[in-house]
Write a protein that holds these residues in place. Structure first.
Motif: not given
Length: 173
Positions: A141-147, A163-171
């Motif tokens: 599972r991942y969590v992605c913070n995107i704008r 799009w701007i990805i501020d963070g991707l975690s869990g992978l």
């Protein structure tokens, strides 16, 4: 001639140091005066901060000076719309780029949850099936913070550069 000039300068410097030293002796002798001045300075600083600085800070914070007005309102519940679907696809594309060449990724058709947190910013929670060449297949599972950069202009919704990805975690790819 040069020696006389040097000694003259040295004598003046010594005399100046002696004046400073005697002032320091006087100040050190009267310790009560020192603590009284320190206490008064502390009280003045405290009053200045509580009566002038903090009310000004509260006024600025409560104003709309930092408020960005737009049509995209945040939500505390998970949502699914055109924007969140595009955000999910962009997060999956970003995960593909971050994966190593030895990883085979299988993406779900829908995210587990997506939240629009306002100002065209989204949190995407999704699952990916990861197969490694010499390891077992795992679900991650991942969590992605995107704008979305273009605000309410939906013309470039599927273009990665919008799009701007501020963070991707869990992978662990």
């Amino acid at each position: 001639m040069k020696n006389q000039h040097f000694f003259s300068l040295a004598y003046r410097a010594f005399a100046k140091m002696n004046q400073i030293f005697t002032f320091g002796q006087i100040f050190m002798k009267n310790l009560q005066l020192k603590f009284a001045l320190l206490g008064i300075a502390g009280i003045i600083l405290l009053l200045f901060q509580s009566k002038l600085v903090m009310p000004l800070i509260y006024k600025v914070v409560s104003s709309d000076i930092f408020l960005e007005k737009n049509d995209d309102k945040g939500s505390q519940i998970a949502v699914s719309n055109k924007m969140t679907t595009a955000a999910f696809m962009q997060c999956n594309n970003y995960a593909k780029k971050k994966a190593s060449d030895s990883s085979l990724l299988s993406f779900s058709k829908e995210p587990l949850n997506t939240w629009g947190i306002g100002n065209y910013e989204y949190i995407v929670n999704a699952e990916i099936r990861v197969s490694q060449k010499n390891a077992a297949t795992t679900n991650q599972r991942y969590v992605c913070n995107i704008r979305y950069k273009n605000k309410n202009d939906l013309a470039g919704l599927n273009q990665e550069e919008n799009w701007i990805i501020d963070g991707l975690s869990g992978l662990n790819l």
